[in-house]
Scaffold this active site. Sequence first.
Site, PDB file in Angstrom:
ATOM      1  N   GLY A 111       0.822  -1.192   0.000  1.00  0.00           N
ATOM      2  CA  GLY A 111       0.000   0.000   0.000  1.00  0.00           C
ATOM      3  C   GLY A 111       0.861   1.248   0.000  1.00  0.00           C
ATOM      4  O   GLY A 111       2.062   1.196   0.271  1.00  0.00           O
ATOM      5  N   CYS A 112       0.239   2.369  -0.336  1.00  0.00           N
ATOM      6  CA  CYS A 112       1.001   3.617  -0.455  1.00  0.00           C
ATOM      7  C   CYS A 112       1.485   4.100   0.901  1.00  0.00           C
ATOM      8  O   CYS A 112       2.673   4.394   1.079  1.00  0.00           O
ATOM      9  CB  CYS A 112       0.183   4.671  -1.175  1.00  0.00           C
ATOM     10  SG  CYS A 112      -1.485   4.926  -0.529  1.00  0.00           S
ATOM     11  N   TYR A 113       0.573   4.189   1.875  1.00  0.00           N
ATOM     12  CA  TYR A 113       1.024   4.597   3.215  1.00  0.00           C
ATOM     13  C   TYR A 113       2.071   3.628   3.766  1.00  0.00           C
ATOM     14  O   TYR A 113       3.110   4.057   4.282  1.00  0.00           O
ATOM     15  CB  TYR A 113      -0.152   4.668   4.184  1.00  0.00           C
ATOM     16  CG  TYR A 113      -1.058   5.867   4.039  1.00  0.00           C
ATOM     17  CD1 TYR A 113      -0.559   7.169   4.093  1.00  0.00           C
ATOM     18  CD2 TYR A 113      -2.437   5.713   3.901  1.00  0.00           C
ATOM     19  CE1 TYR A 113      -1.409   8.270   3.994  1.00  0.00           C
ATOM     20  CE2 TYR A 113      -3.289   6.805   3.809  1.00  0.00           C
ATOM     21  CZ  TYR A 113      -2.773   8.086   3.856  1.00  0.00           C
ATOM     22  OH  TYR A 113      -3.611   9.162   3.766  1.00  0.00           O
ATOM     23  N   THR A 130       4.257   1.872   2.292  1.00  0.00           N
ATOM     24  CA  THR A 130       5.567   2.088   1.675  1.00  0.00           C
ATOM     25  C   THR A 130       6.299   3.249   2.343  1.00  0.00           C
ATOM     26  O   THR A 130       7.461   3.137   2.746  1.00  0.00           O
ATOM     27  CB  THR A 130       5.398   2.370   0.165  1.00  0.00           C
ATOM     28  OG1 THR A 130       4.814   1.216  -0.457  1.00  0.00           O
ATOM     29  CG2 THR A 130       6.732   2.689  -0.492  1.00  0.00           C
ATOM     30  N   ALA A 131       5.605   4.380   2.478  1.00  0.00           N
ATOM     31  CA  ALA A 131       6.253   5.561   3.054  1.00  0.00           C
ATOM     32  C   ALA A 131       6.616   5.342   4.518  1.00  0.00           C
ATOM     33  O   ALA A 131       7.708   5.708   4.964  1.00  0.00           O
ATOM     34  CB  ALA A 131       5.346   6.785   2.905  1.00  0.00           C
TER      35      ALA A 131
END
Lengths: 342, 342, 342, 342
Positions: C148-150, C152-153
Amino acid sequence: MIEVGIVGGTGYTGAELLRILARHPGVKIQAITSRSEAGQPVAEMFPHLRGSLDLCFSEPDKAELGDCDLVFFATPNGTAMQSTPALLASGVRVIDLAADFRLKDPAVWERWYGMPHQCPALLEEAVYGLPELNREAIRDARLIANPGCYPTAVTLGFLPLVEAGAVDPSWLIADAKSGVSGAGRKATTGLLMAEVGESFKAYSVAGHRHAPEITQNLKHFAGVDVGLTFVPHLVPMIRGIEATLYGRLVDASLDIQGLYRDRYAGEVFVDLMPGGHPDTRSVRGANLCRIAVSQQGQDGVVVVQSVIDNLVKGAAGQAVQNMNLMFALPESAGLESIALLP
Amino acid sequence: MIEVGIVGGTGYTGAELLRILARHPGVKIQAITSRSEAGQPVAEMFPHLRGSLDLCFSEPDKAELGDCDLVFFATPNGTAMQSTPALLASGVRVIDLAADFRLKDPAVWERWYGMPHQCPALLEEAVYGLPELNREAIRDARLIANPGCYPTAVTLGFLPLVEAGAVDPSWLIADAKSGVSGAGRKATTGLLMAEVGESFKAYSVAGHRHAPEITQNLKHFAGVDVGLTFVPHLVPMIRGIEATLYGRLVDASLDIQGLYRDRYAGEVFVDLMPGGHPDTRSVRGANLCRIAVSQQGQDGVVVVQSVIDNLVKGAAGQAVQNMNLMFALPESAGLESIALLP
Amino acid sequence: MIEVGIVGGTGYTGAELLRILARHPGVKIQAITSRSEAGQPVAEMFPHLRGSLDLCFSEPDKAELGDCDLVFFATPNGTAMQSTPALLASGVRVIDLAADFRLKDPAVWERWYGMPHQCPALLEEAVYGLPELNREAIRDARLIANPGCYPTAVTLGFLPLVEAGAVDPSWLIADAKSGVSGAGRKATTGLLMAEVGESFKAYSVAGHRHAPEITQNLKHFAGVDVGLTFVPHLVPMIRGIEATLYGRLVDASLDIQGLYRDRYAGEVFVDLMPGGHPDTRSVRGANLCRIAVSQQGQDGVVVVQSVIDNLVKGAAGQAVQNMNLMFALPESAGLESIALLP
Amino acid sequence: MIEVGIVGGTGYTGAELLRILARHPGVKIQAITSRSEAGQPVAEMFPHLRGSLDLCFSEPDKAELGDCDLVFFATPNGTAMQSTPALLASGVRVIDLAADFRLKDPAVWERWYGMPHQCPALLEEAVYGLPELNREAIRDARLIANPGCYPTAVTLGFLPLVEAGAVDPSWLIADAKSGVSGAGRKATTGLLMAEVGESFKAYSVAGHRHAPEITQNLKHFAGVDVGLTFVPHLVPMIRGIEATLYGRLVDASLDIQGLYRDRYAGEVFVDLMPGGHPDTRSVRGANLCRIAVSQQGQDGVVVVQSVIDNLVKGAAGQAVQNMNLMFALPESAGLESIALLP
């Protein structure tokens, strides 16, 4: 206190009407209807109204609209015409913020709005609610057709030129730009921030519903046919319309500034800004049309810039201005807010 | 009518003060000073004030500020402290919207603001103008230090927890986000729309001037030292602050909602929104702090969301709220505007 | 040339995958499926692809996905798990950009995604596709769960601290902010520009699906349980995630910069920016995670800023990075684009 | 490899040139000059270039520009004309992205740019770098005047009509809208996000420098005088120009679509979108002009929509396209990027 009802309070126009009326000194809001939201507190949908408006949406059928002095319709096109005849018959006055009563010719209306009109007989009676054109008729009206947002900006911008016969009426160009709230509070992909943010485009280049409304206005006051090219554009911002208008002067020696000054002398909600570049933020949240008129060189082309907040002077504020006239209140009652800048 | 002067009316805080005061029923604006703009109509710089404010900027030296009842300073840090002693001596009361009188300890002030303080003796007298903390002291104050925008949002958000000793004061985290108007109306590359639009970032991670102000507030009311990590961020929008606050509860069985409800009972300008997600637009243009407090699971971490309009409850609106208290006007006089949404 | 199929090409993740793959030197796109758009040219829906991609959407059933080397799923959660077993059985490798294979525990998956899992047996085999963690496993994987995007960060931001045991794992805070494209291309009122523009808010404060994914990552590499408070926020911009992370150091003398430098040495898609404030625009359109780590004073709190483009390193770019590893191409093939700034 | 120098690399045009050239297969960047930033790494000012461009700004005097094959000037107006004669004399070819060589008549140039021209003799030799008009002349040119952003969008939009004599040349209207990056990276109040965000306005209504450039282009190809009204507007977005053009057809039976199709057949960087509404985001970051042409009803008015990215086809991308032609590279070398959408 004027007792008002609002039909359809879940869109941006309805919310803006609530924001203004909740602080209006002469109004009591009796009911706000919404079939889908009946029973829900209005402030749950619109948190900015928390603490200022303690009402729930009610079923349209159960709201006692017939007991109101005035009913506003902030509904999709085609709704107000269903209930307006009965309300008028009960002695309730009506302001429709949608398009149901804006066009005089039912055939033209049906062509642009794609449905048969339910009460074409009322089209003649309905008063077009642009006070700067129609103030006296508005005072006595039972039924007001509140103007569209683009037509407000474009009509007020072109009016002094057209009324005075100062421009060739056969080639008028209106290049108009609107923030996204003008498209309403509809769940459509095309209005997502990821689609319209950081981008700019024209739309409805083949023809837009507001063109016949503008043409009708200008023709009425010009007394002759007008040829209008109208192209709307979508601006990546929320509120505001800017219309840049182009016309060809018939007499290059005309005092254009004087023409506008005279035409709008005494108008509280039209502000002339000679030599300026009015920006939409200077009218954000305010019931105001700000206009600048100028020429580029000596080529006989006049350029008009006209800005409004589409939800205020282009919708809810103008509706309240009309209400004030209808009920003999000061025209600016409830409309004194200064624009929010920055 | 209270006769007020405004020193430094060319920034966003000054413009917002003018917007509010121009409609305030109990105020007469006597002078707005600006050395660089002296002689220019204020409405030329701020077109939204056209028709609402018919004043020119005046030279600071020539403005008869000594005849005013109250002078607002909407100036860069370090300016108010130059003239405040003389104004107070003339019997003029002062509200400083900058930081000159916010910190009690002159050494701390000098460290963060990078200049010696001109009148450290006044730091003790100055009343920190957060009415929800200091209402009684404000009524009698000669000199108000109007709080910073971040400190308003963060202090009001943490206050009930810290006052009640409900969280471990040694590790409080405030992750705060502000629209760009918080940085003022300065011609700097870093605030161009092409630089800050469509982007998000933290700034001043190494330390920000508002941290000692928040710490001073919390410590005062907690009665113990507090450890605060404060990280501000820049949001690609114009107005609004959201602060998400994190603390570790010392007693997991505490009724947190009740704590906030009791603390802010009767506060007109604080709105609790249990279970909600307050957005900054819901307070845009309004003098309001909207707060939600919640927990994620049972891990003892409390999460507070606190939103304000940085220019209103975070600056000019709060200043007017303070003025109302100082001059025994209704606390909400001139501050009734509903937020502009959308 | 690797022959790839894309299932679900009408969302932002699918469009971004097309943008990248259309210029990838080692890929041939065989089919893009969409039940609702079958037969329509892809470039009609996504005009930026005009001239670069000459394909029509095809019916999922008729697309010869079984002949592809690799199939990407850019579908809503719950779709990939329907067809993945059959594809794997035909020898097709799969990268799922949705969440179907991200969590190892089917019970946790079902709780957060609200449906029973169709092929829980594959959860163990699926390789979590964060190359900076799992590079070797990815090379040989048949099935990749693209993060997921969150996650990853946040994972890349916390990883060096957690792996090294440098912070107290029981209280980690991730305050994350995302542009609106992260919510997808769904027609919902809450994502209209008039709703989310010029405003900022937290959401899902009670709990978000990405929290268990992050926790699973950190726990795996920390070897101990972790306590995470994760609060996502919506930023009025289109692309980009910034996560500000807070942890308490267990040893204040640690060389934090060195820790990050060593951990990410040789990583092409992680850029450390010591002392800086990475902004989301600096990675817009690029497959990159830019990280800064710092401390405020000596209080033992470490602050990490981590930014990515949610559609690139947070979705489609990462998927292509995984593909490159799986097919022994240079890891950065097709991913060389520099961010678009301003 | 072509060895290039860039004079003035600190603005948006320079940064965009660096972004493109850093990935160009046939170019080696020898020097980037900036007096104010000499010695600083370029990637410190432009973090998106970190890892892609390992150069420092150098002193203009010390950069060995005379050894380059080509020098780009991405400087304010009036700079390139100082050094161009000497560079040409050394055998270096020059592309000026500013306005120094765009107008053929030095008197007109001096009137609009407010300074005397330093090398009027070169105005005749300079080739106007719009490849779709001037491809053959560009191949052999020593000195290219890279077109302005508005002139690129407006000229390409009007060209087929004017060349074919299809419209009355005496009344052409160009209503153009630009994102804020078009105004450059200058520290001015008027470009702050808090000033231009969420607002829309016209500017330079009295006359803009790009009007004589457009007029010169159209006149050259029309072979007769043209009358143009050009009004630029500022859009609250970063990149993109949309121009809506209006002309009166001299022959209503003309096949307008065919006219455009024929004129732009084979042009890689012009895309016709019949019946569509091209949006600026569909060309964001791409070297492309996308055009739609249509009529509203039968009134003889033709409406053209033309969109570009002002920094790419309107500046740096076009400069690279010119370079490719001058050095006999494939015209699209380094310019294959697909637009970034959303």
